[in-house]
Design a protein around this motif. Structure first.
Motif, PDB file in Angstrom:
ATOM      1  N   PHE A  55       0.802  -1.227   0.000  1.00 16.99           N
ATOM      2  CA  PHE A  55       0.000   0.000   0.000  1.00 16.99           C
ATOM      3  C   PHE A  55       0.834   1.276   0.000  1.00 16.99           C
ATOM      4  CE2 PHE A  55      -3.366  -2.834   1.730  1.00 16.99           C
ATOM      5  CZ  PHE A  55      -4.277  -2.635   0.708  1.00 16.99           C
ATOM      6  N   HIS A  56       2.120   1.193   0.399  1.00 16.42           N
ATOM      7  CA  HIS A  56       2.891   2.421   0.563  1.00 16.42           C
ATOM      8  C   HIS A  56       4.122   2.561  -0.327  1.00 16.42           C
ATOM      9  CE1 HIS A  56       0.525   3.952   3.868  1.00 16.42           C
ATOM     10  NE2 HIS A  56       0.564   2.766   4.439  1.00 16.42           N
ATOM     11  N   VAL A  57       4.796   1.473  -0.654  1.00 16.06           N
ATOM     12  CA  VAL A  57       6.055   1.636  -1.389  1.00 16.06           C
ATOM     13  C   VAL A  57       6.155   0.773  -2.642  1.00 16.06           C
ATOM     14  CG1 VAL A  57       7.384   2.461   0.601  1.00 16.06           C
ATOM     15  CG2 VAL A  57       7.264   0.007   0.146  1.00 16.06           C
ATOM     16  N   SER A  58       5.120   0.043  -2.978  1.00 15.32           N
ATOM     17  CA  SER A  58       5.169  -0.780  -4.189  1.00 15.32           C
ATOM     18  C   SER A  58       4.822   0.071  -5.410  1.00 15.32           C
ATOM     19  CB  SER A  58       4.178  -1.942  -4.073  1.00 15.32           C
ATOM     20  OG  SER A  58       2.855  -1.485  -4.287  1.00 15.32           O
ATOM     21  N   PRO A  59       5.055  -0.457  -6.602  1.00 13.89           N
ATOM     22  CA  PRO A  59       4.648   0.273  -7.810  1.00 13.89           C
ATOM     23  C   PRO A  59       3.130   0.481  -7.887  1.00 13.89           C
ATOM     24  CG  PRO A  59       6.204  -1.463  -8.357  1.00 13.89           C
ATOM     25  CD  PRO A  59       5.830  -1.652  -6.913  1.00 13.89           C
ATOM     26  N   TRP A  60       2.354  -0.303  -7.145  1.00 12.03           N
ATOM     27  CA  TRP A  60       0.896  -0.201  -7.156  1.00 12.03           C
ATOM     28  C   TRP A  60       0.360   0.494  -5.910  1.00 12.03           C
ATOM     29  CZ3 TRP A  60       3.742  -4.706  -7.384  1.00 12.03           C
ATOM     30  CH2 TRP A  60       3.995  -5.163  -8.679  1.00 12.03           C
ATOM     31  N   ALA A  61       1.199   1.252  -5.234  1.00 13.84           N
ATOM     32  CA  ALA A  61       0.851   1.865  -3.954  1.00 13.84           C
ATOM     33  C   ALA A  61      -0.387   2.748  -4.064  1.00 13.84           C
ATOM     34  CB  ALA A  61       2.022   2.677  -3.423  1.00 13.84           C
ATOM     35  N   ILE A  62      -1.271   2.580  -3.127  1.00 15.27           N
ATOM     36  CA  ILE A  62      -2.458   3.428  -3.012  1.00 15.27           C
ATOM     37  C   ILE A  62      -2.072   4.751  -2.354  1.00 15.27           C
ATOM     38  CG2 ILE A  62      -4.693   3.637  -1.839  1.00 15.27           C
ATOM     39  CD1 ILE A  62      -4.960   0.584  -2.184  1.00 15.27           C
ATOM     40  N   GLU A  63      -1.122   4.672  -1.434  1.00 12.84           N
ATOM     41  CA  GLU A  63      -0.631   5.859  -0.747  1.00 12.84           C
ATOM     42  C   GLU A  63       0.895   5.904  -0.868  1.00 12.84           C
ATOM     43  OE1 GLU A  63      -0.545   7.784   3.718  1.00 12.84           O
ATOM     44  OE2 GLU A  63      -1.445   5.830   3.435  1.00 12.84           O
ATOM     45  N   PRO A  64       1.385   6.360  -2.014  1.00  9.12           N
ATOM     46  CA  PRO A  64       2.841   6.376  -2.245  1.00  9.12           C
ATOM     47  C   PRO A  64       3.540   7.401  -1.347  1.00  9.12           C
ATOM     48  CG  PRO A  64       1.697   7.465  -4.041  1.00  9.12           C
ATOM     49  CD  PRO A  64       0.636   6.883  -3.146  1.00  9.12           C
ATOM     50  N   PRO A  65       4.853   7.369  -1.307  1.00  9.66           N
ATOM     51  CA  PRO A  65       5.603   8.268  -0.427  1.00  9.66           C
ATOM     52  C   PRO A  65       5.223   9.745  -0.557  1.00  9.66           C
ATOM     53  CG  PRO A  65       7.075   6.618  -1.313  1.00  9.66           C
ATOM     54  CD  PRO A  65       5.745   6.416  -1.988  1.00  9.66           C
ATOM     55  N   GLY A  66       4.974  10.205  -1.769  1.00  8.98           N
ATOM     56  CA  GLY A  66       4.592  11.603  -1.950  1.00  8.98           C
ATOM     57  C   GLY A  66       3.313  11.973  -1.218  1.00  8.98           C
ATOM     58  N   ASP A  67       2.389  11.031  -1.105  1.00 10.88           N
ATOM     59  CA  ASP A  67       1.134  11.300  -0.386  1.00 10.88           C
ATOM     60  C   ASP A  67       1.355  11.420   1.114  1.00 10.88           C
ATOM     61  OD1 ASP A  67       0.000  11.099  -2.866  1.00 10.88           O
ATOM     62  OD2 ASP A  67      -1.389   9.486  -2.352  1.00 10.88           O
ATOM     63  N   VAL A  68       2.468  10.896   1.594  1.00 10.32           N
ATOM     64  CA  VAL A  68       2.801  11.018   3.013  1.00 10.32           C
ATOM     65  C   VAL A  68       3.616  12.290   3.248  1.00 10.32           C
ATOM     66  CG1 VAL A  68       4.026   9.921   4.944  1.00 10.32           C
ATOM     67  CG2 VAL A  68       2.796   8.498   3.293  1.00 10.32           C
ATOM     68  N   ILE A  69       4.520  12.601   2.342  1.00 11.35           N
ATOM     69  CA  ILE A  69       5.472  13.707   2.543  1.00 11.35           C
ATOM     70  C   ILE A  69       4.892  15.064   2.145  1.00 11.35           C
ATOM     71  CG2 ILE A  69       7.726  14.620   1.834  1.00 11.35           C
ATOM     72  CD1 ILE A  69       8.535  11.618   1.330  1.00 11.35           C
ATOM     73  N   LEU A  70       4.275  15.141   0.975  1.00 13.54           N
ATOM     74  CA  LEU A  70       3.923  16.435   0.383  1.00 13.54           C
ATOM     75  C   LEU A  70       2.790  17.216   1.052  1.00 13.54           C
ATOM     76  CD1 LEU A  70       4.395  15.502  -3.376  1.00 13.54           C
ATOM     77  CD2 LEU A  70       5.989  16.678  -1.828  1.00 13.54           C
ATOM     78  N   PRO A  71       1.841  16.592   1.756  1.00 10.93           N
ATOM     79  CA  PRO A  71       0.788  17.397   2.382  1.00 10.93           C
ATOM     80  C   PRO A  71       1.277  18.354   3.474  1.00 10.93           C
ATOM     81  CG  PRO A  71       0.038  15.153   2.159  1.00 10.93           C
ATOM     82  CD  PRO A  71       1.502  15.175   1.821  1.00 10.93           C
ATOM     83  N   TYR A  72       2.453  18.137   3.997  1.00  9.91           N
ATOM     84  CA  TYR A  72       2.975  18.997   5.060  1.00  9.91           C
ATOM     85  C   TYR A  72       3.613  20.254   4.472  1.00  9.91           C
ATOM     86  CZ  TYR A  72       2.244  15.279   8.442  1.00  9.91           C
ATOM     87  OH  TYR A  72       1.667  14.331   9.246  1.00  9.91           O
ATOM     88  N   ALA A  73       3.335  21.406   5.084  1.00  8.42           N
ATOM     89  CA  ALA A  73       3.946  22.660   4.646  1.00  8.42           C
ATOM     90  C   ALA A  73       5.443  22.641   4.920  1.00  8.42           C
ATOM     91  CB  ALA A  73       3.296  23.842   5.363  1.00  8.42           C
ATOM     92  N   ASP A  74       5.836  22.038   6.011  1.00  7.29           N
ATOM     93  CA  ASP A  74       7.251  21.921   6.371  1.00  7.29           C
ATOM     94  C   ASP A  74       7.759  20.564   5.880  1.00  7.29           C
ATOM     95  OD1 ASP A  74       9.755  21.827   7.490  1.00  7.29           O
ATOM     96  OD2 ASP A  74       9.069  21.922   9.574  1.00  7.29           O
TER      97      ASP A  74
END
Length: 152
Positions: free
Chosen positions: A99-118
């Motif tokens: 779900f997080h780091v595979s090529p088929w991720a539903i919530e890839p790393p960018g979805d975890v990192i990018l929502p934060y302003a900092d």
């Protein structure tokens, strides 16, 4: 020769047990899982019921906590041991990685990192996720080795 007034010999049981490494890993993984679920709520994406009215993968992922609770209860009562935790951790690792780091991720790393302003906060949230994946992977290995030693 045993006398009748001697205390009975200690009986050994075949009750399943877990190693300290498995128990510590279970506690650490649960705390990291809670931190990751809180992170979902804080960043506000990929959140579902009970926080919102939508049922989605977040909602289903909360089922991990009853599995942990049942596993802990069954471990304490001697009904399950390293074999249960090996399977539990292996399934958890596979699902988290998918779900997080595979090529088929539903919530890839960018979805975890990018929502934060900092960006530091986003990378910290991603580090927690990676630590969670690492902890359940290690837990699976610890439990599998302990289980194999029991059966040898």
């Amino acid at each position: 020769m045993r006398r009748t007034d001697d205390p009975p010999a200690r009986e050994t049981t075949d009750r399943p047990t877990v190693t300290r490494a498995v128990a510590v890993t279970a506690a650490l993984s649960t705390l990291l899982g809670l931190a990751h679920h809180v992170d979902h709520v804080v960043r506000g994406n990929h959140v579902g019921w009970p926080v919102t009215g939508q049922v989605n993968p977040f909602t289903y992922s909360l089922a991990i906590y009853p599995f942990v609770a049942v596993g802990l209860y069954l471990t304490v009562t001697g009904r399950v041991g390293n074999r249960y935790w090996a399977g539990f951790f292996a399934c958890s690792a596979a699902m988290l990685a998918y779900f997080h780091v595979s090529p088929w991720a539903i919530e890839p790393p960018g979805d975890v990192i990018l929502p934060y302003a900092d960006p530091t906060a986003g990378y910290l949230a991603f580090a927690v996720l990676l630590a969670l994946i690492a902890s359940v992977t290690l837990g699976s290995l610890f439990a599998a080795v302990a289980w194999s030693r029991e059966t040898a």
